[in-house]
Design a protein around this motif. Structure first.
Motif, PDB file in Angstrom:
ATOM      1  N   PHE A 156       1.069  -0.908   0.423  1.00 42.01           N
ATOM      2  CA  PHE A 156       0.305  -0.251  -0.169  1.00 42.01           C
ATOM      3  C   PHE A 156       1.229   1.147  -0.125  1.00 42.01           C
ATOM      4  O   PHE A 156       2.188   1.146  -0.167  1.00 42.01           O
ATOM      5  N   HIS A 157       0.107   2.689  -0.253  1.00 38.58           N
ATOM      6  CA  HIS A 157       0.585   3.976  -0.669  1.00 38.58           C
ATOM      7  C   HIS A 157       0.550   4.700   0.373  1.00 38.58           C
ATOM      8  O   HIS A 157      -0.504   4.620  -0.328  1.00 38.58           O
ATOM      9  N   HIS A 158       0.972   5.173   0.978  1.00 43.58           N
ATOM     10  CA  HIS A 158       0.596   6.791   1.449  1.00 43.58           C
ATOM     11  C   HIS A 158      -0.045   7.410   0.544  1.00 43.58           C
ATOM     12  O   HIS A 158       1.247   7.573  -0.517  1.00 43.58           O
ATOM     13  N   ARG A 159      -1.146   8.172   0.173  1.00 46.08           N
ATOM     14  CA  ARG A 159      -0.762   9.511  -0.956  1.00 46.08           C
ATOM     15  C   ARG A 159      -1.173  10.865  -0.435  1.00 46.08           C
ATOM     16  O   ARG A 159      -0.804  12.237  -0.933  1.00 46.08           O
ATOM     17  N   GLY A 160       0.288  10.876   0.974  1.00 43.15           N
ATOM     18  CA  GLY A 160       0.951  12.179   1.576  1.00 43.15           C
ATOM     19  C   GLY A 160      -0.973  13.563   2.244  1.00 43.15           C
ATOM     20  O   GLY A 160      -0.389  14.136   2.000  1.00 43.15           O
ATOM     21  N   ASN A 161      -1.710  12.999   2.358  1.00 45.37           N
ATOM     22  CA  ASN A 161      -2.832  13.358   2.621  1.00 45.37           C
ATOM     23  C   ASN A 161      -3.912  12.429   3.857  1.00 45.37           C
ATOM     24  O   ASN A 161      -4.791  12.761   4.147  1.00 45.37           O
ATOM     25  N   GLY A 162      -3.004  11.387   4.225  1.00 51.01           N
ATOM     26  CA  GLY A 162      -3.435  10.660   5.013  1.00 51.01           C
ATOM     27  C   GLY A 162      -4.221   9.458   4.769  1.00 51.01           C
ATOM     28  O   GLY A 162      -5.266   8.712   4.853  1.00 51.01           O
ATOM     29  N   THR A 163      -4.989   9.693   3.357  1.00 47.25           N
ATOM     30  CA  THR A 163      -4.669   8.305   2.547  1.00 47.25           C
ATOM     31  C   THR A 163      -4.290   7.115   2.456  1.00 47.25           C
ATOM     32  O   THR A 163      -3.142   7.865   1.888  1.00 47.25           O
ATOM     33  N   PHE A 164      -4.367   6.358   1.734  1.00 46.19           N
ATOM     34  CA  PHE A 164      -3.636   5.140   1.092  1.00 46.19           C
ATOM     35  C   PHE A 164      -4.768   4.791  -0.267  1.00 46.19           C
ATOM     36  O   PHE A 164      -5.856   4.203  -0.304  1.00 46.19           O
ATOM     37  N   SER A 165      -3.780   3.588  -0.476  1.00 43.96           N
ATOM     38  CA  SER A 165      -4.030   3.315  -1.913  1.00 43.96           C
ATOM     39  C   SER A 165      -3.323   2.492  -1.880  1.00 43.96           C
ATOM     40  O   SER A 165      -2.517   1.587  -1.641  1.00 43.96           O
ATOM     41  N   THR A 166      -4.284   1.065  -2.507  1.00 44.31           N
ATOM     42  CA  THR A 166      -3.828  -0.083  -2.676  1.00 44.31           C
ATOM     43  C   THR A 166      -2.891  -0.485  -3.679  1.00 44.31           C
ATOM     44  O   THR A 166      -3.685  -0.045  -5.038  1.00 44.31           O
ATOM     45  N   ASN A 167      -2.102  -1.456  -4.324  1.00 41.80           N
ATOM     46  CA  ASN A 167      -1.578  -1.974  -5.855  1.00 41.80           C
ATOM     47  C   ASN A 167      -2.940  -2.915  -6.140  1.00 41.80           C
ATOM     48  O   ASN A 167      -3.252  -3.585  -5.428  1.00 41.80           O
ATOM     49  N   GLY A 168      -3.471  -2.681  -7.537  1.00 45.73           N
ATOM     50  CA  GLY A 168      -4.241  -3.406  -8.035  1.00 45.73           C
ATOM     51  C   GLY A 168      -3.530  -4.424  -8.712  1.00 45.73           C
ATOM     52  O   GLY A 168      -3.311  -4.550  -8.655  1.00 45.73           O
ATOM     53  N   GLU A 169      -4.368  -4.458 -10.006  1.00 38.96           N
ATOM     54  CA  GLU A 169      -4.353  -5.799 -10.706  1.00 38.96           C
ATOM     55  C   GLU A 169      -3.067  -5.863 -11.484  1.00 38.96           C
ATOM     56  O   GLU A 169      -2.494  -4.938 -11.641  1.00 38.96           O
ATOM     57  N   LEU A 170      -2.655  -6.542 -11.726  1.00 41.53           N
ATOM     58  CA  LEU A 170      -1.255  -7.179 -12.411  1.00 41.53           C
ATOM     59  C   LEU A 170      -1.397  -7.136 -13.912  1.00 41.53           C
ATOM     60  O   LEU A 170      -1.962  -8.127 -13.852  1.00 41.53           O
ATOM     61  N   HIS A 171      -0.446  -6.231 -14.014  1.00 41.89           N
ATOM     62  CA  HIS A 171      -0.110  -6.619 -15.296  1.00 41.89           C
ATOM     63  C   HIS A 171       1.041  -7.121 -16.456  1.00 41.89           C
ATOM     64  O   HIS A 171       1.586  -6.208 -16.152  1.00 41.89           O
ATOM     65  N   ASP A 172       0.670  -7.855 -17.104  1.00 46.16           N
ATOM     66  CA  ASP A 172       2.198  -8.221 -17.576  1.00 46.16           C
ATOM     67  C   ASP A 172       2.462  -8.109 -18.393  1.00 46.16           C
ATOM     68  O   ASP A 172       2.260  -8.606 -19.872  1.00 46.16           O
ATOM     69  N   LEU A 173       3.782  -7.377 -18.991  1.00 46.07           N
ATOM     70  CA  LEU A 173       3.556  -6.883 -19.807  1.00 46.07           C
ATOM     71  C   LEU A 173       5.448  -7.056 -20.186  1.00 46.07           C
ATOM     72  O   LEU A 173       6.196  -6.337 -21.188  1.00 46.07           O
ATOM     73  N   SER A 174       5.868  -8.127 -19.566  1.00 47.44           N
ATOM     74  CA  SER A 174       7.033  -8.339 -19.707  1.00 47.44           C
ATOM     75  C   SER A 174       7.813  -8.590 -21.367  1.00 47.44           C
ATOM     76  O   SER A 174       8.608  -8.172 -22.005  1.00 47.44           O
ATOM     77  N   ASP A 175       6.631  -9.613 -21.860  1.00 48.57           N
ATOM     78  CA  ASP A 175       6.807  -9.932 -23.176  1.00 48.57           C
ATOM     79  C   ASP A 175       7.265  -8.726 -24.048  1.00 48.57           C
ATOM     80  O   ASP A 175       7.929  -8.689 -24.988  1.00 48.57           O
ATOM     81  N   GLU A 176       6.957  -7.788 -23.704  1.00 48.53           N
ATOM     82  CA  GLU A 176       7.114  -6.249 -24.312  1.00 48.53           C
ATOM     83  C   GLU A 176       8.391  -5.359 -24.251  1.00 48.53           C
ATOM     84  O   GLU A 176       8.062  -4.656 -24.708  1.00 48.53           O
ATOM     85  N   MET A 177       8.620  -5.610 -23.615  1.00 48.46           N
ATOM     86  CA  MET A 177       9.812  -4.914 -22.676  1.00 48.46           C
ATOM     87  C   MET A 177      11.137  -5.203 -23.288  1.00 48.46           C
ATOM     88  O   MET A 177      12.389  -5.806 -22.758  1.00 48.46           O
ATOM     89  N   THR A 178      10.590  -5.110 -24.207  1.00 46.32           N
ATOM     90  CA  THR A 178      12.318  -5.675 -25.891  1.00 46.32           C
ATOM     91  C   THR A 178      13.802  -4.943 -25.207  1.00 46.32           C
ATOM     92  O   THR A 178      14.315  -5.370 -25.316  1.00 46.32           O
ATOM     93  N   LYS A 179      13.352  -3.270 -24.831  1.00 46.00           N
ATOM     94  CA  LYS A 179      14.480  -2.651 -24.733  1.00 46.00           C
ATOM     95  C   LYS A 179      15.401  -3.586 -22.850  1.00 46.00           C
ATOM     96  O   LYS A 179      16.739  -2.736 -22.772  1.00 46.00           O
ATOM     97  N   TRP A 180      14.661  -3.696 -22.224  1.00 43.10           N
ATOM     98  CA  TRP A 180      15.139  -4.307 -20.723  1.00 43.10           C
ATOM     99  C   TRP A 180      14.728  -5.536 -20.591  1.00 43.10           C
ATOM    100  O   TRP A 180      14.130  -5.373 -19.373  1.00 43.10           O
ATOM    101  N   LYS A 181      14.737  -6.459 -21.436  1.00 46.01           N
ATOM    102  CA  LYS A 181      14.528  -7.685 -21.890  1.00 46.01           C
ATOM    103  C   LYS A 181      15.476  -8.582 -19.848  1.00 46.01           C
ATOM    104  O   LYS A 181      14.403  -9.233 -19.606  1.00 46.01           O
ATOM    105  N   TYR A 182      15.994  -7.927 -19.857  1.00 44.77           N
ATOM    106  CA  TYR A 182      17.444  -9.028 -19.373  1.00 44.77           C
ATOM    107  C   TYR A 182      16.539  -8.733 -17.204  1.00 44.77           C
ATOM    108  O   TYR A 182      16.966  -8.875 -16.413  1.00 44.77           O
ATOM    109  N   PHE A 183      15.925  -7.207 -17.833  1.00 44.87           N
ATOM    110  CA  PHE A 183      15.045  -6.874 -15.526  1.00 44.87           C
ATOM    111  C   PHE A 183      13.804  -7.692 -15.966  1.00 44.87           C
ATOM    112  O   PHE A 183      13.078  -7.670 -14.865  1.00 44.87           O
ATOM    113  N   THR A 184      13.572  -8.322 -17.135  1.00 43.69           N
ATOM    114  CA  THR A 184      11.799  -8.881 -16.460  1.00 43.69           C
ATOM    115  C   THR A 184      12.455 -10.821 -16.188  1.00 43.69           C
ATOM    116  O   THR A 184      11.596 -11.764 -16.044  1.00 43.69           O
ATOM    117  N   ASN A 185      13.504 -11.407 -16.265  1.00 39.08           N
ATOM    118  CA  ASN A 185      13.468 -12.384 -15.693  1.00 39.08           C
ATOM    119  C   ASN A 185      12.873 -12.919 -14.306  1.00 39.08           C
ATOM    120  O   ASN A 185      13.524 -11.534 -13.369  1.00 39.08           O
TER     121      ASN A 185
END
Length: 185
Positions: A156-185
């Motif tokens: 979860f993340h503090h939004r700076g004003n006493g409110t928080f948000s949580t990470n939502g749905e995971l979106h896997d775009l690792s196949d599209e990260m062609t320039k940074w492929k070595y960070f997707t393993n």
């Protein structure tokens, strides 16, 4: 201005909130402390992290003297506890006992890992040259741990004003990260 309205400069950190709300554990060999921190970020891909810990934090003197800490990443199930940890000072009470948090020995630092967190990162101070002006500590990761048995819960993340948000749905775009492929393993 083209549909935009002015936003307070002093609040711009709320727009780019840097990282998850974390717990930072320190130990001077006599007393362990734990603090809440919402100003943190990765700096480089080789385990360099940054946190803001200032003289107003009870953990500051211990971090300065020992040059080591643990960054615990709590899941959303610890959101209220994490906020309460930040509402009191380690100078006034033992937060570990007060909040029922479990100390787990680390392997490279004296500060304990936080048993209830989904991940813990052991760190040593890499660079403190920005502390005096900005309270910014650069830390080198010396060991990192995850709890594969932990119930899946978003960070979860503090939004700076006493409110928080949580990470939502995971979106896997690792196949599209062609320039940074070595960070997707």
């Amino acid at each position: 201005m083209n549909g935009f309205v002015p936003y307070p400069v002093r609040d711009t950190y709320r727009l780019i909130e840097p990282g998850p709300t974390v717990l930072i554990s320190t130990s001077d060999g006599v007393r362990d402390n734990i603090m809440t921190n919402a100003f943190n970020m990765p700096v480089r891909h080789d385990g360099i992290l940054a946190v803001i810990v200032g003289t107003w934090d009870a953990s500051f003197a211990t971090l300065q003297a020992t040059r080591q800490c643990v960054i615990g990443i709590p899941g959303a199930d610890l959101m209220r506890t994490t906020v309460q940890v930040g509402n009191c000072s380690g100078e006034d009470l033992d937060k570990w006992d007060h909040f029922g948090l479990t100390r787990v020995p680390g392997v490279s630092v004296a500060a304990p890992l936080i048993g209830e967190c989904v991940a813990n990162i052991e760190c040593k101070v890499e660079d403190d040259s920005l502390v005096e002006d900005y309270s910014l500590w650069l830390l080198r990761t010396t060991a990192a741990w995850i709890r594969p048995d932990a119930a899946p819960t978003p960070e979860f993340h503090h939004r700076g004003n006493g409110t928080f948000s949580t990470n939502g749905e995971l979106h896997d775009l690792s196949d599209e990260m062609t320039k940074w492929k070595y960070f997707t393993n």
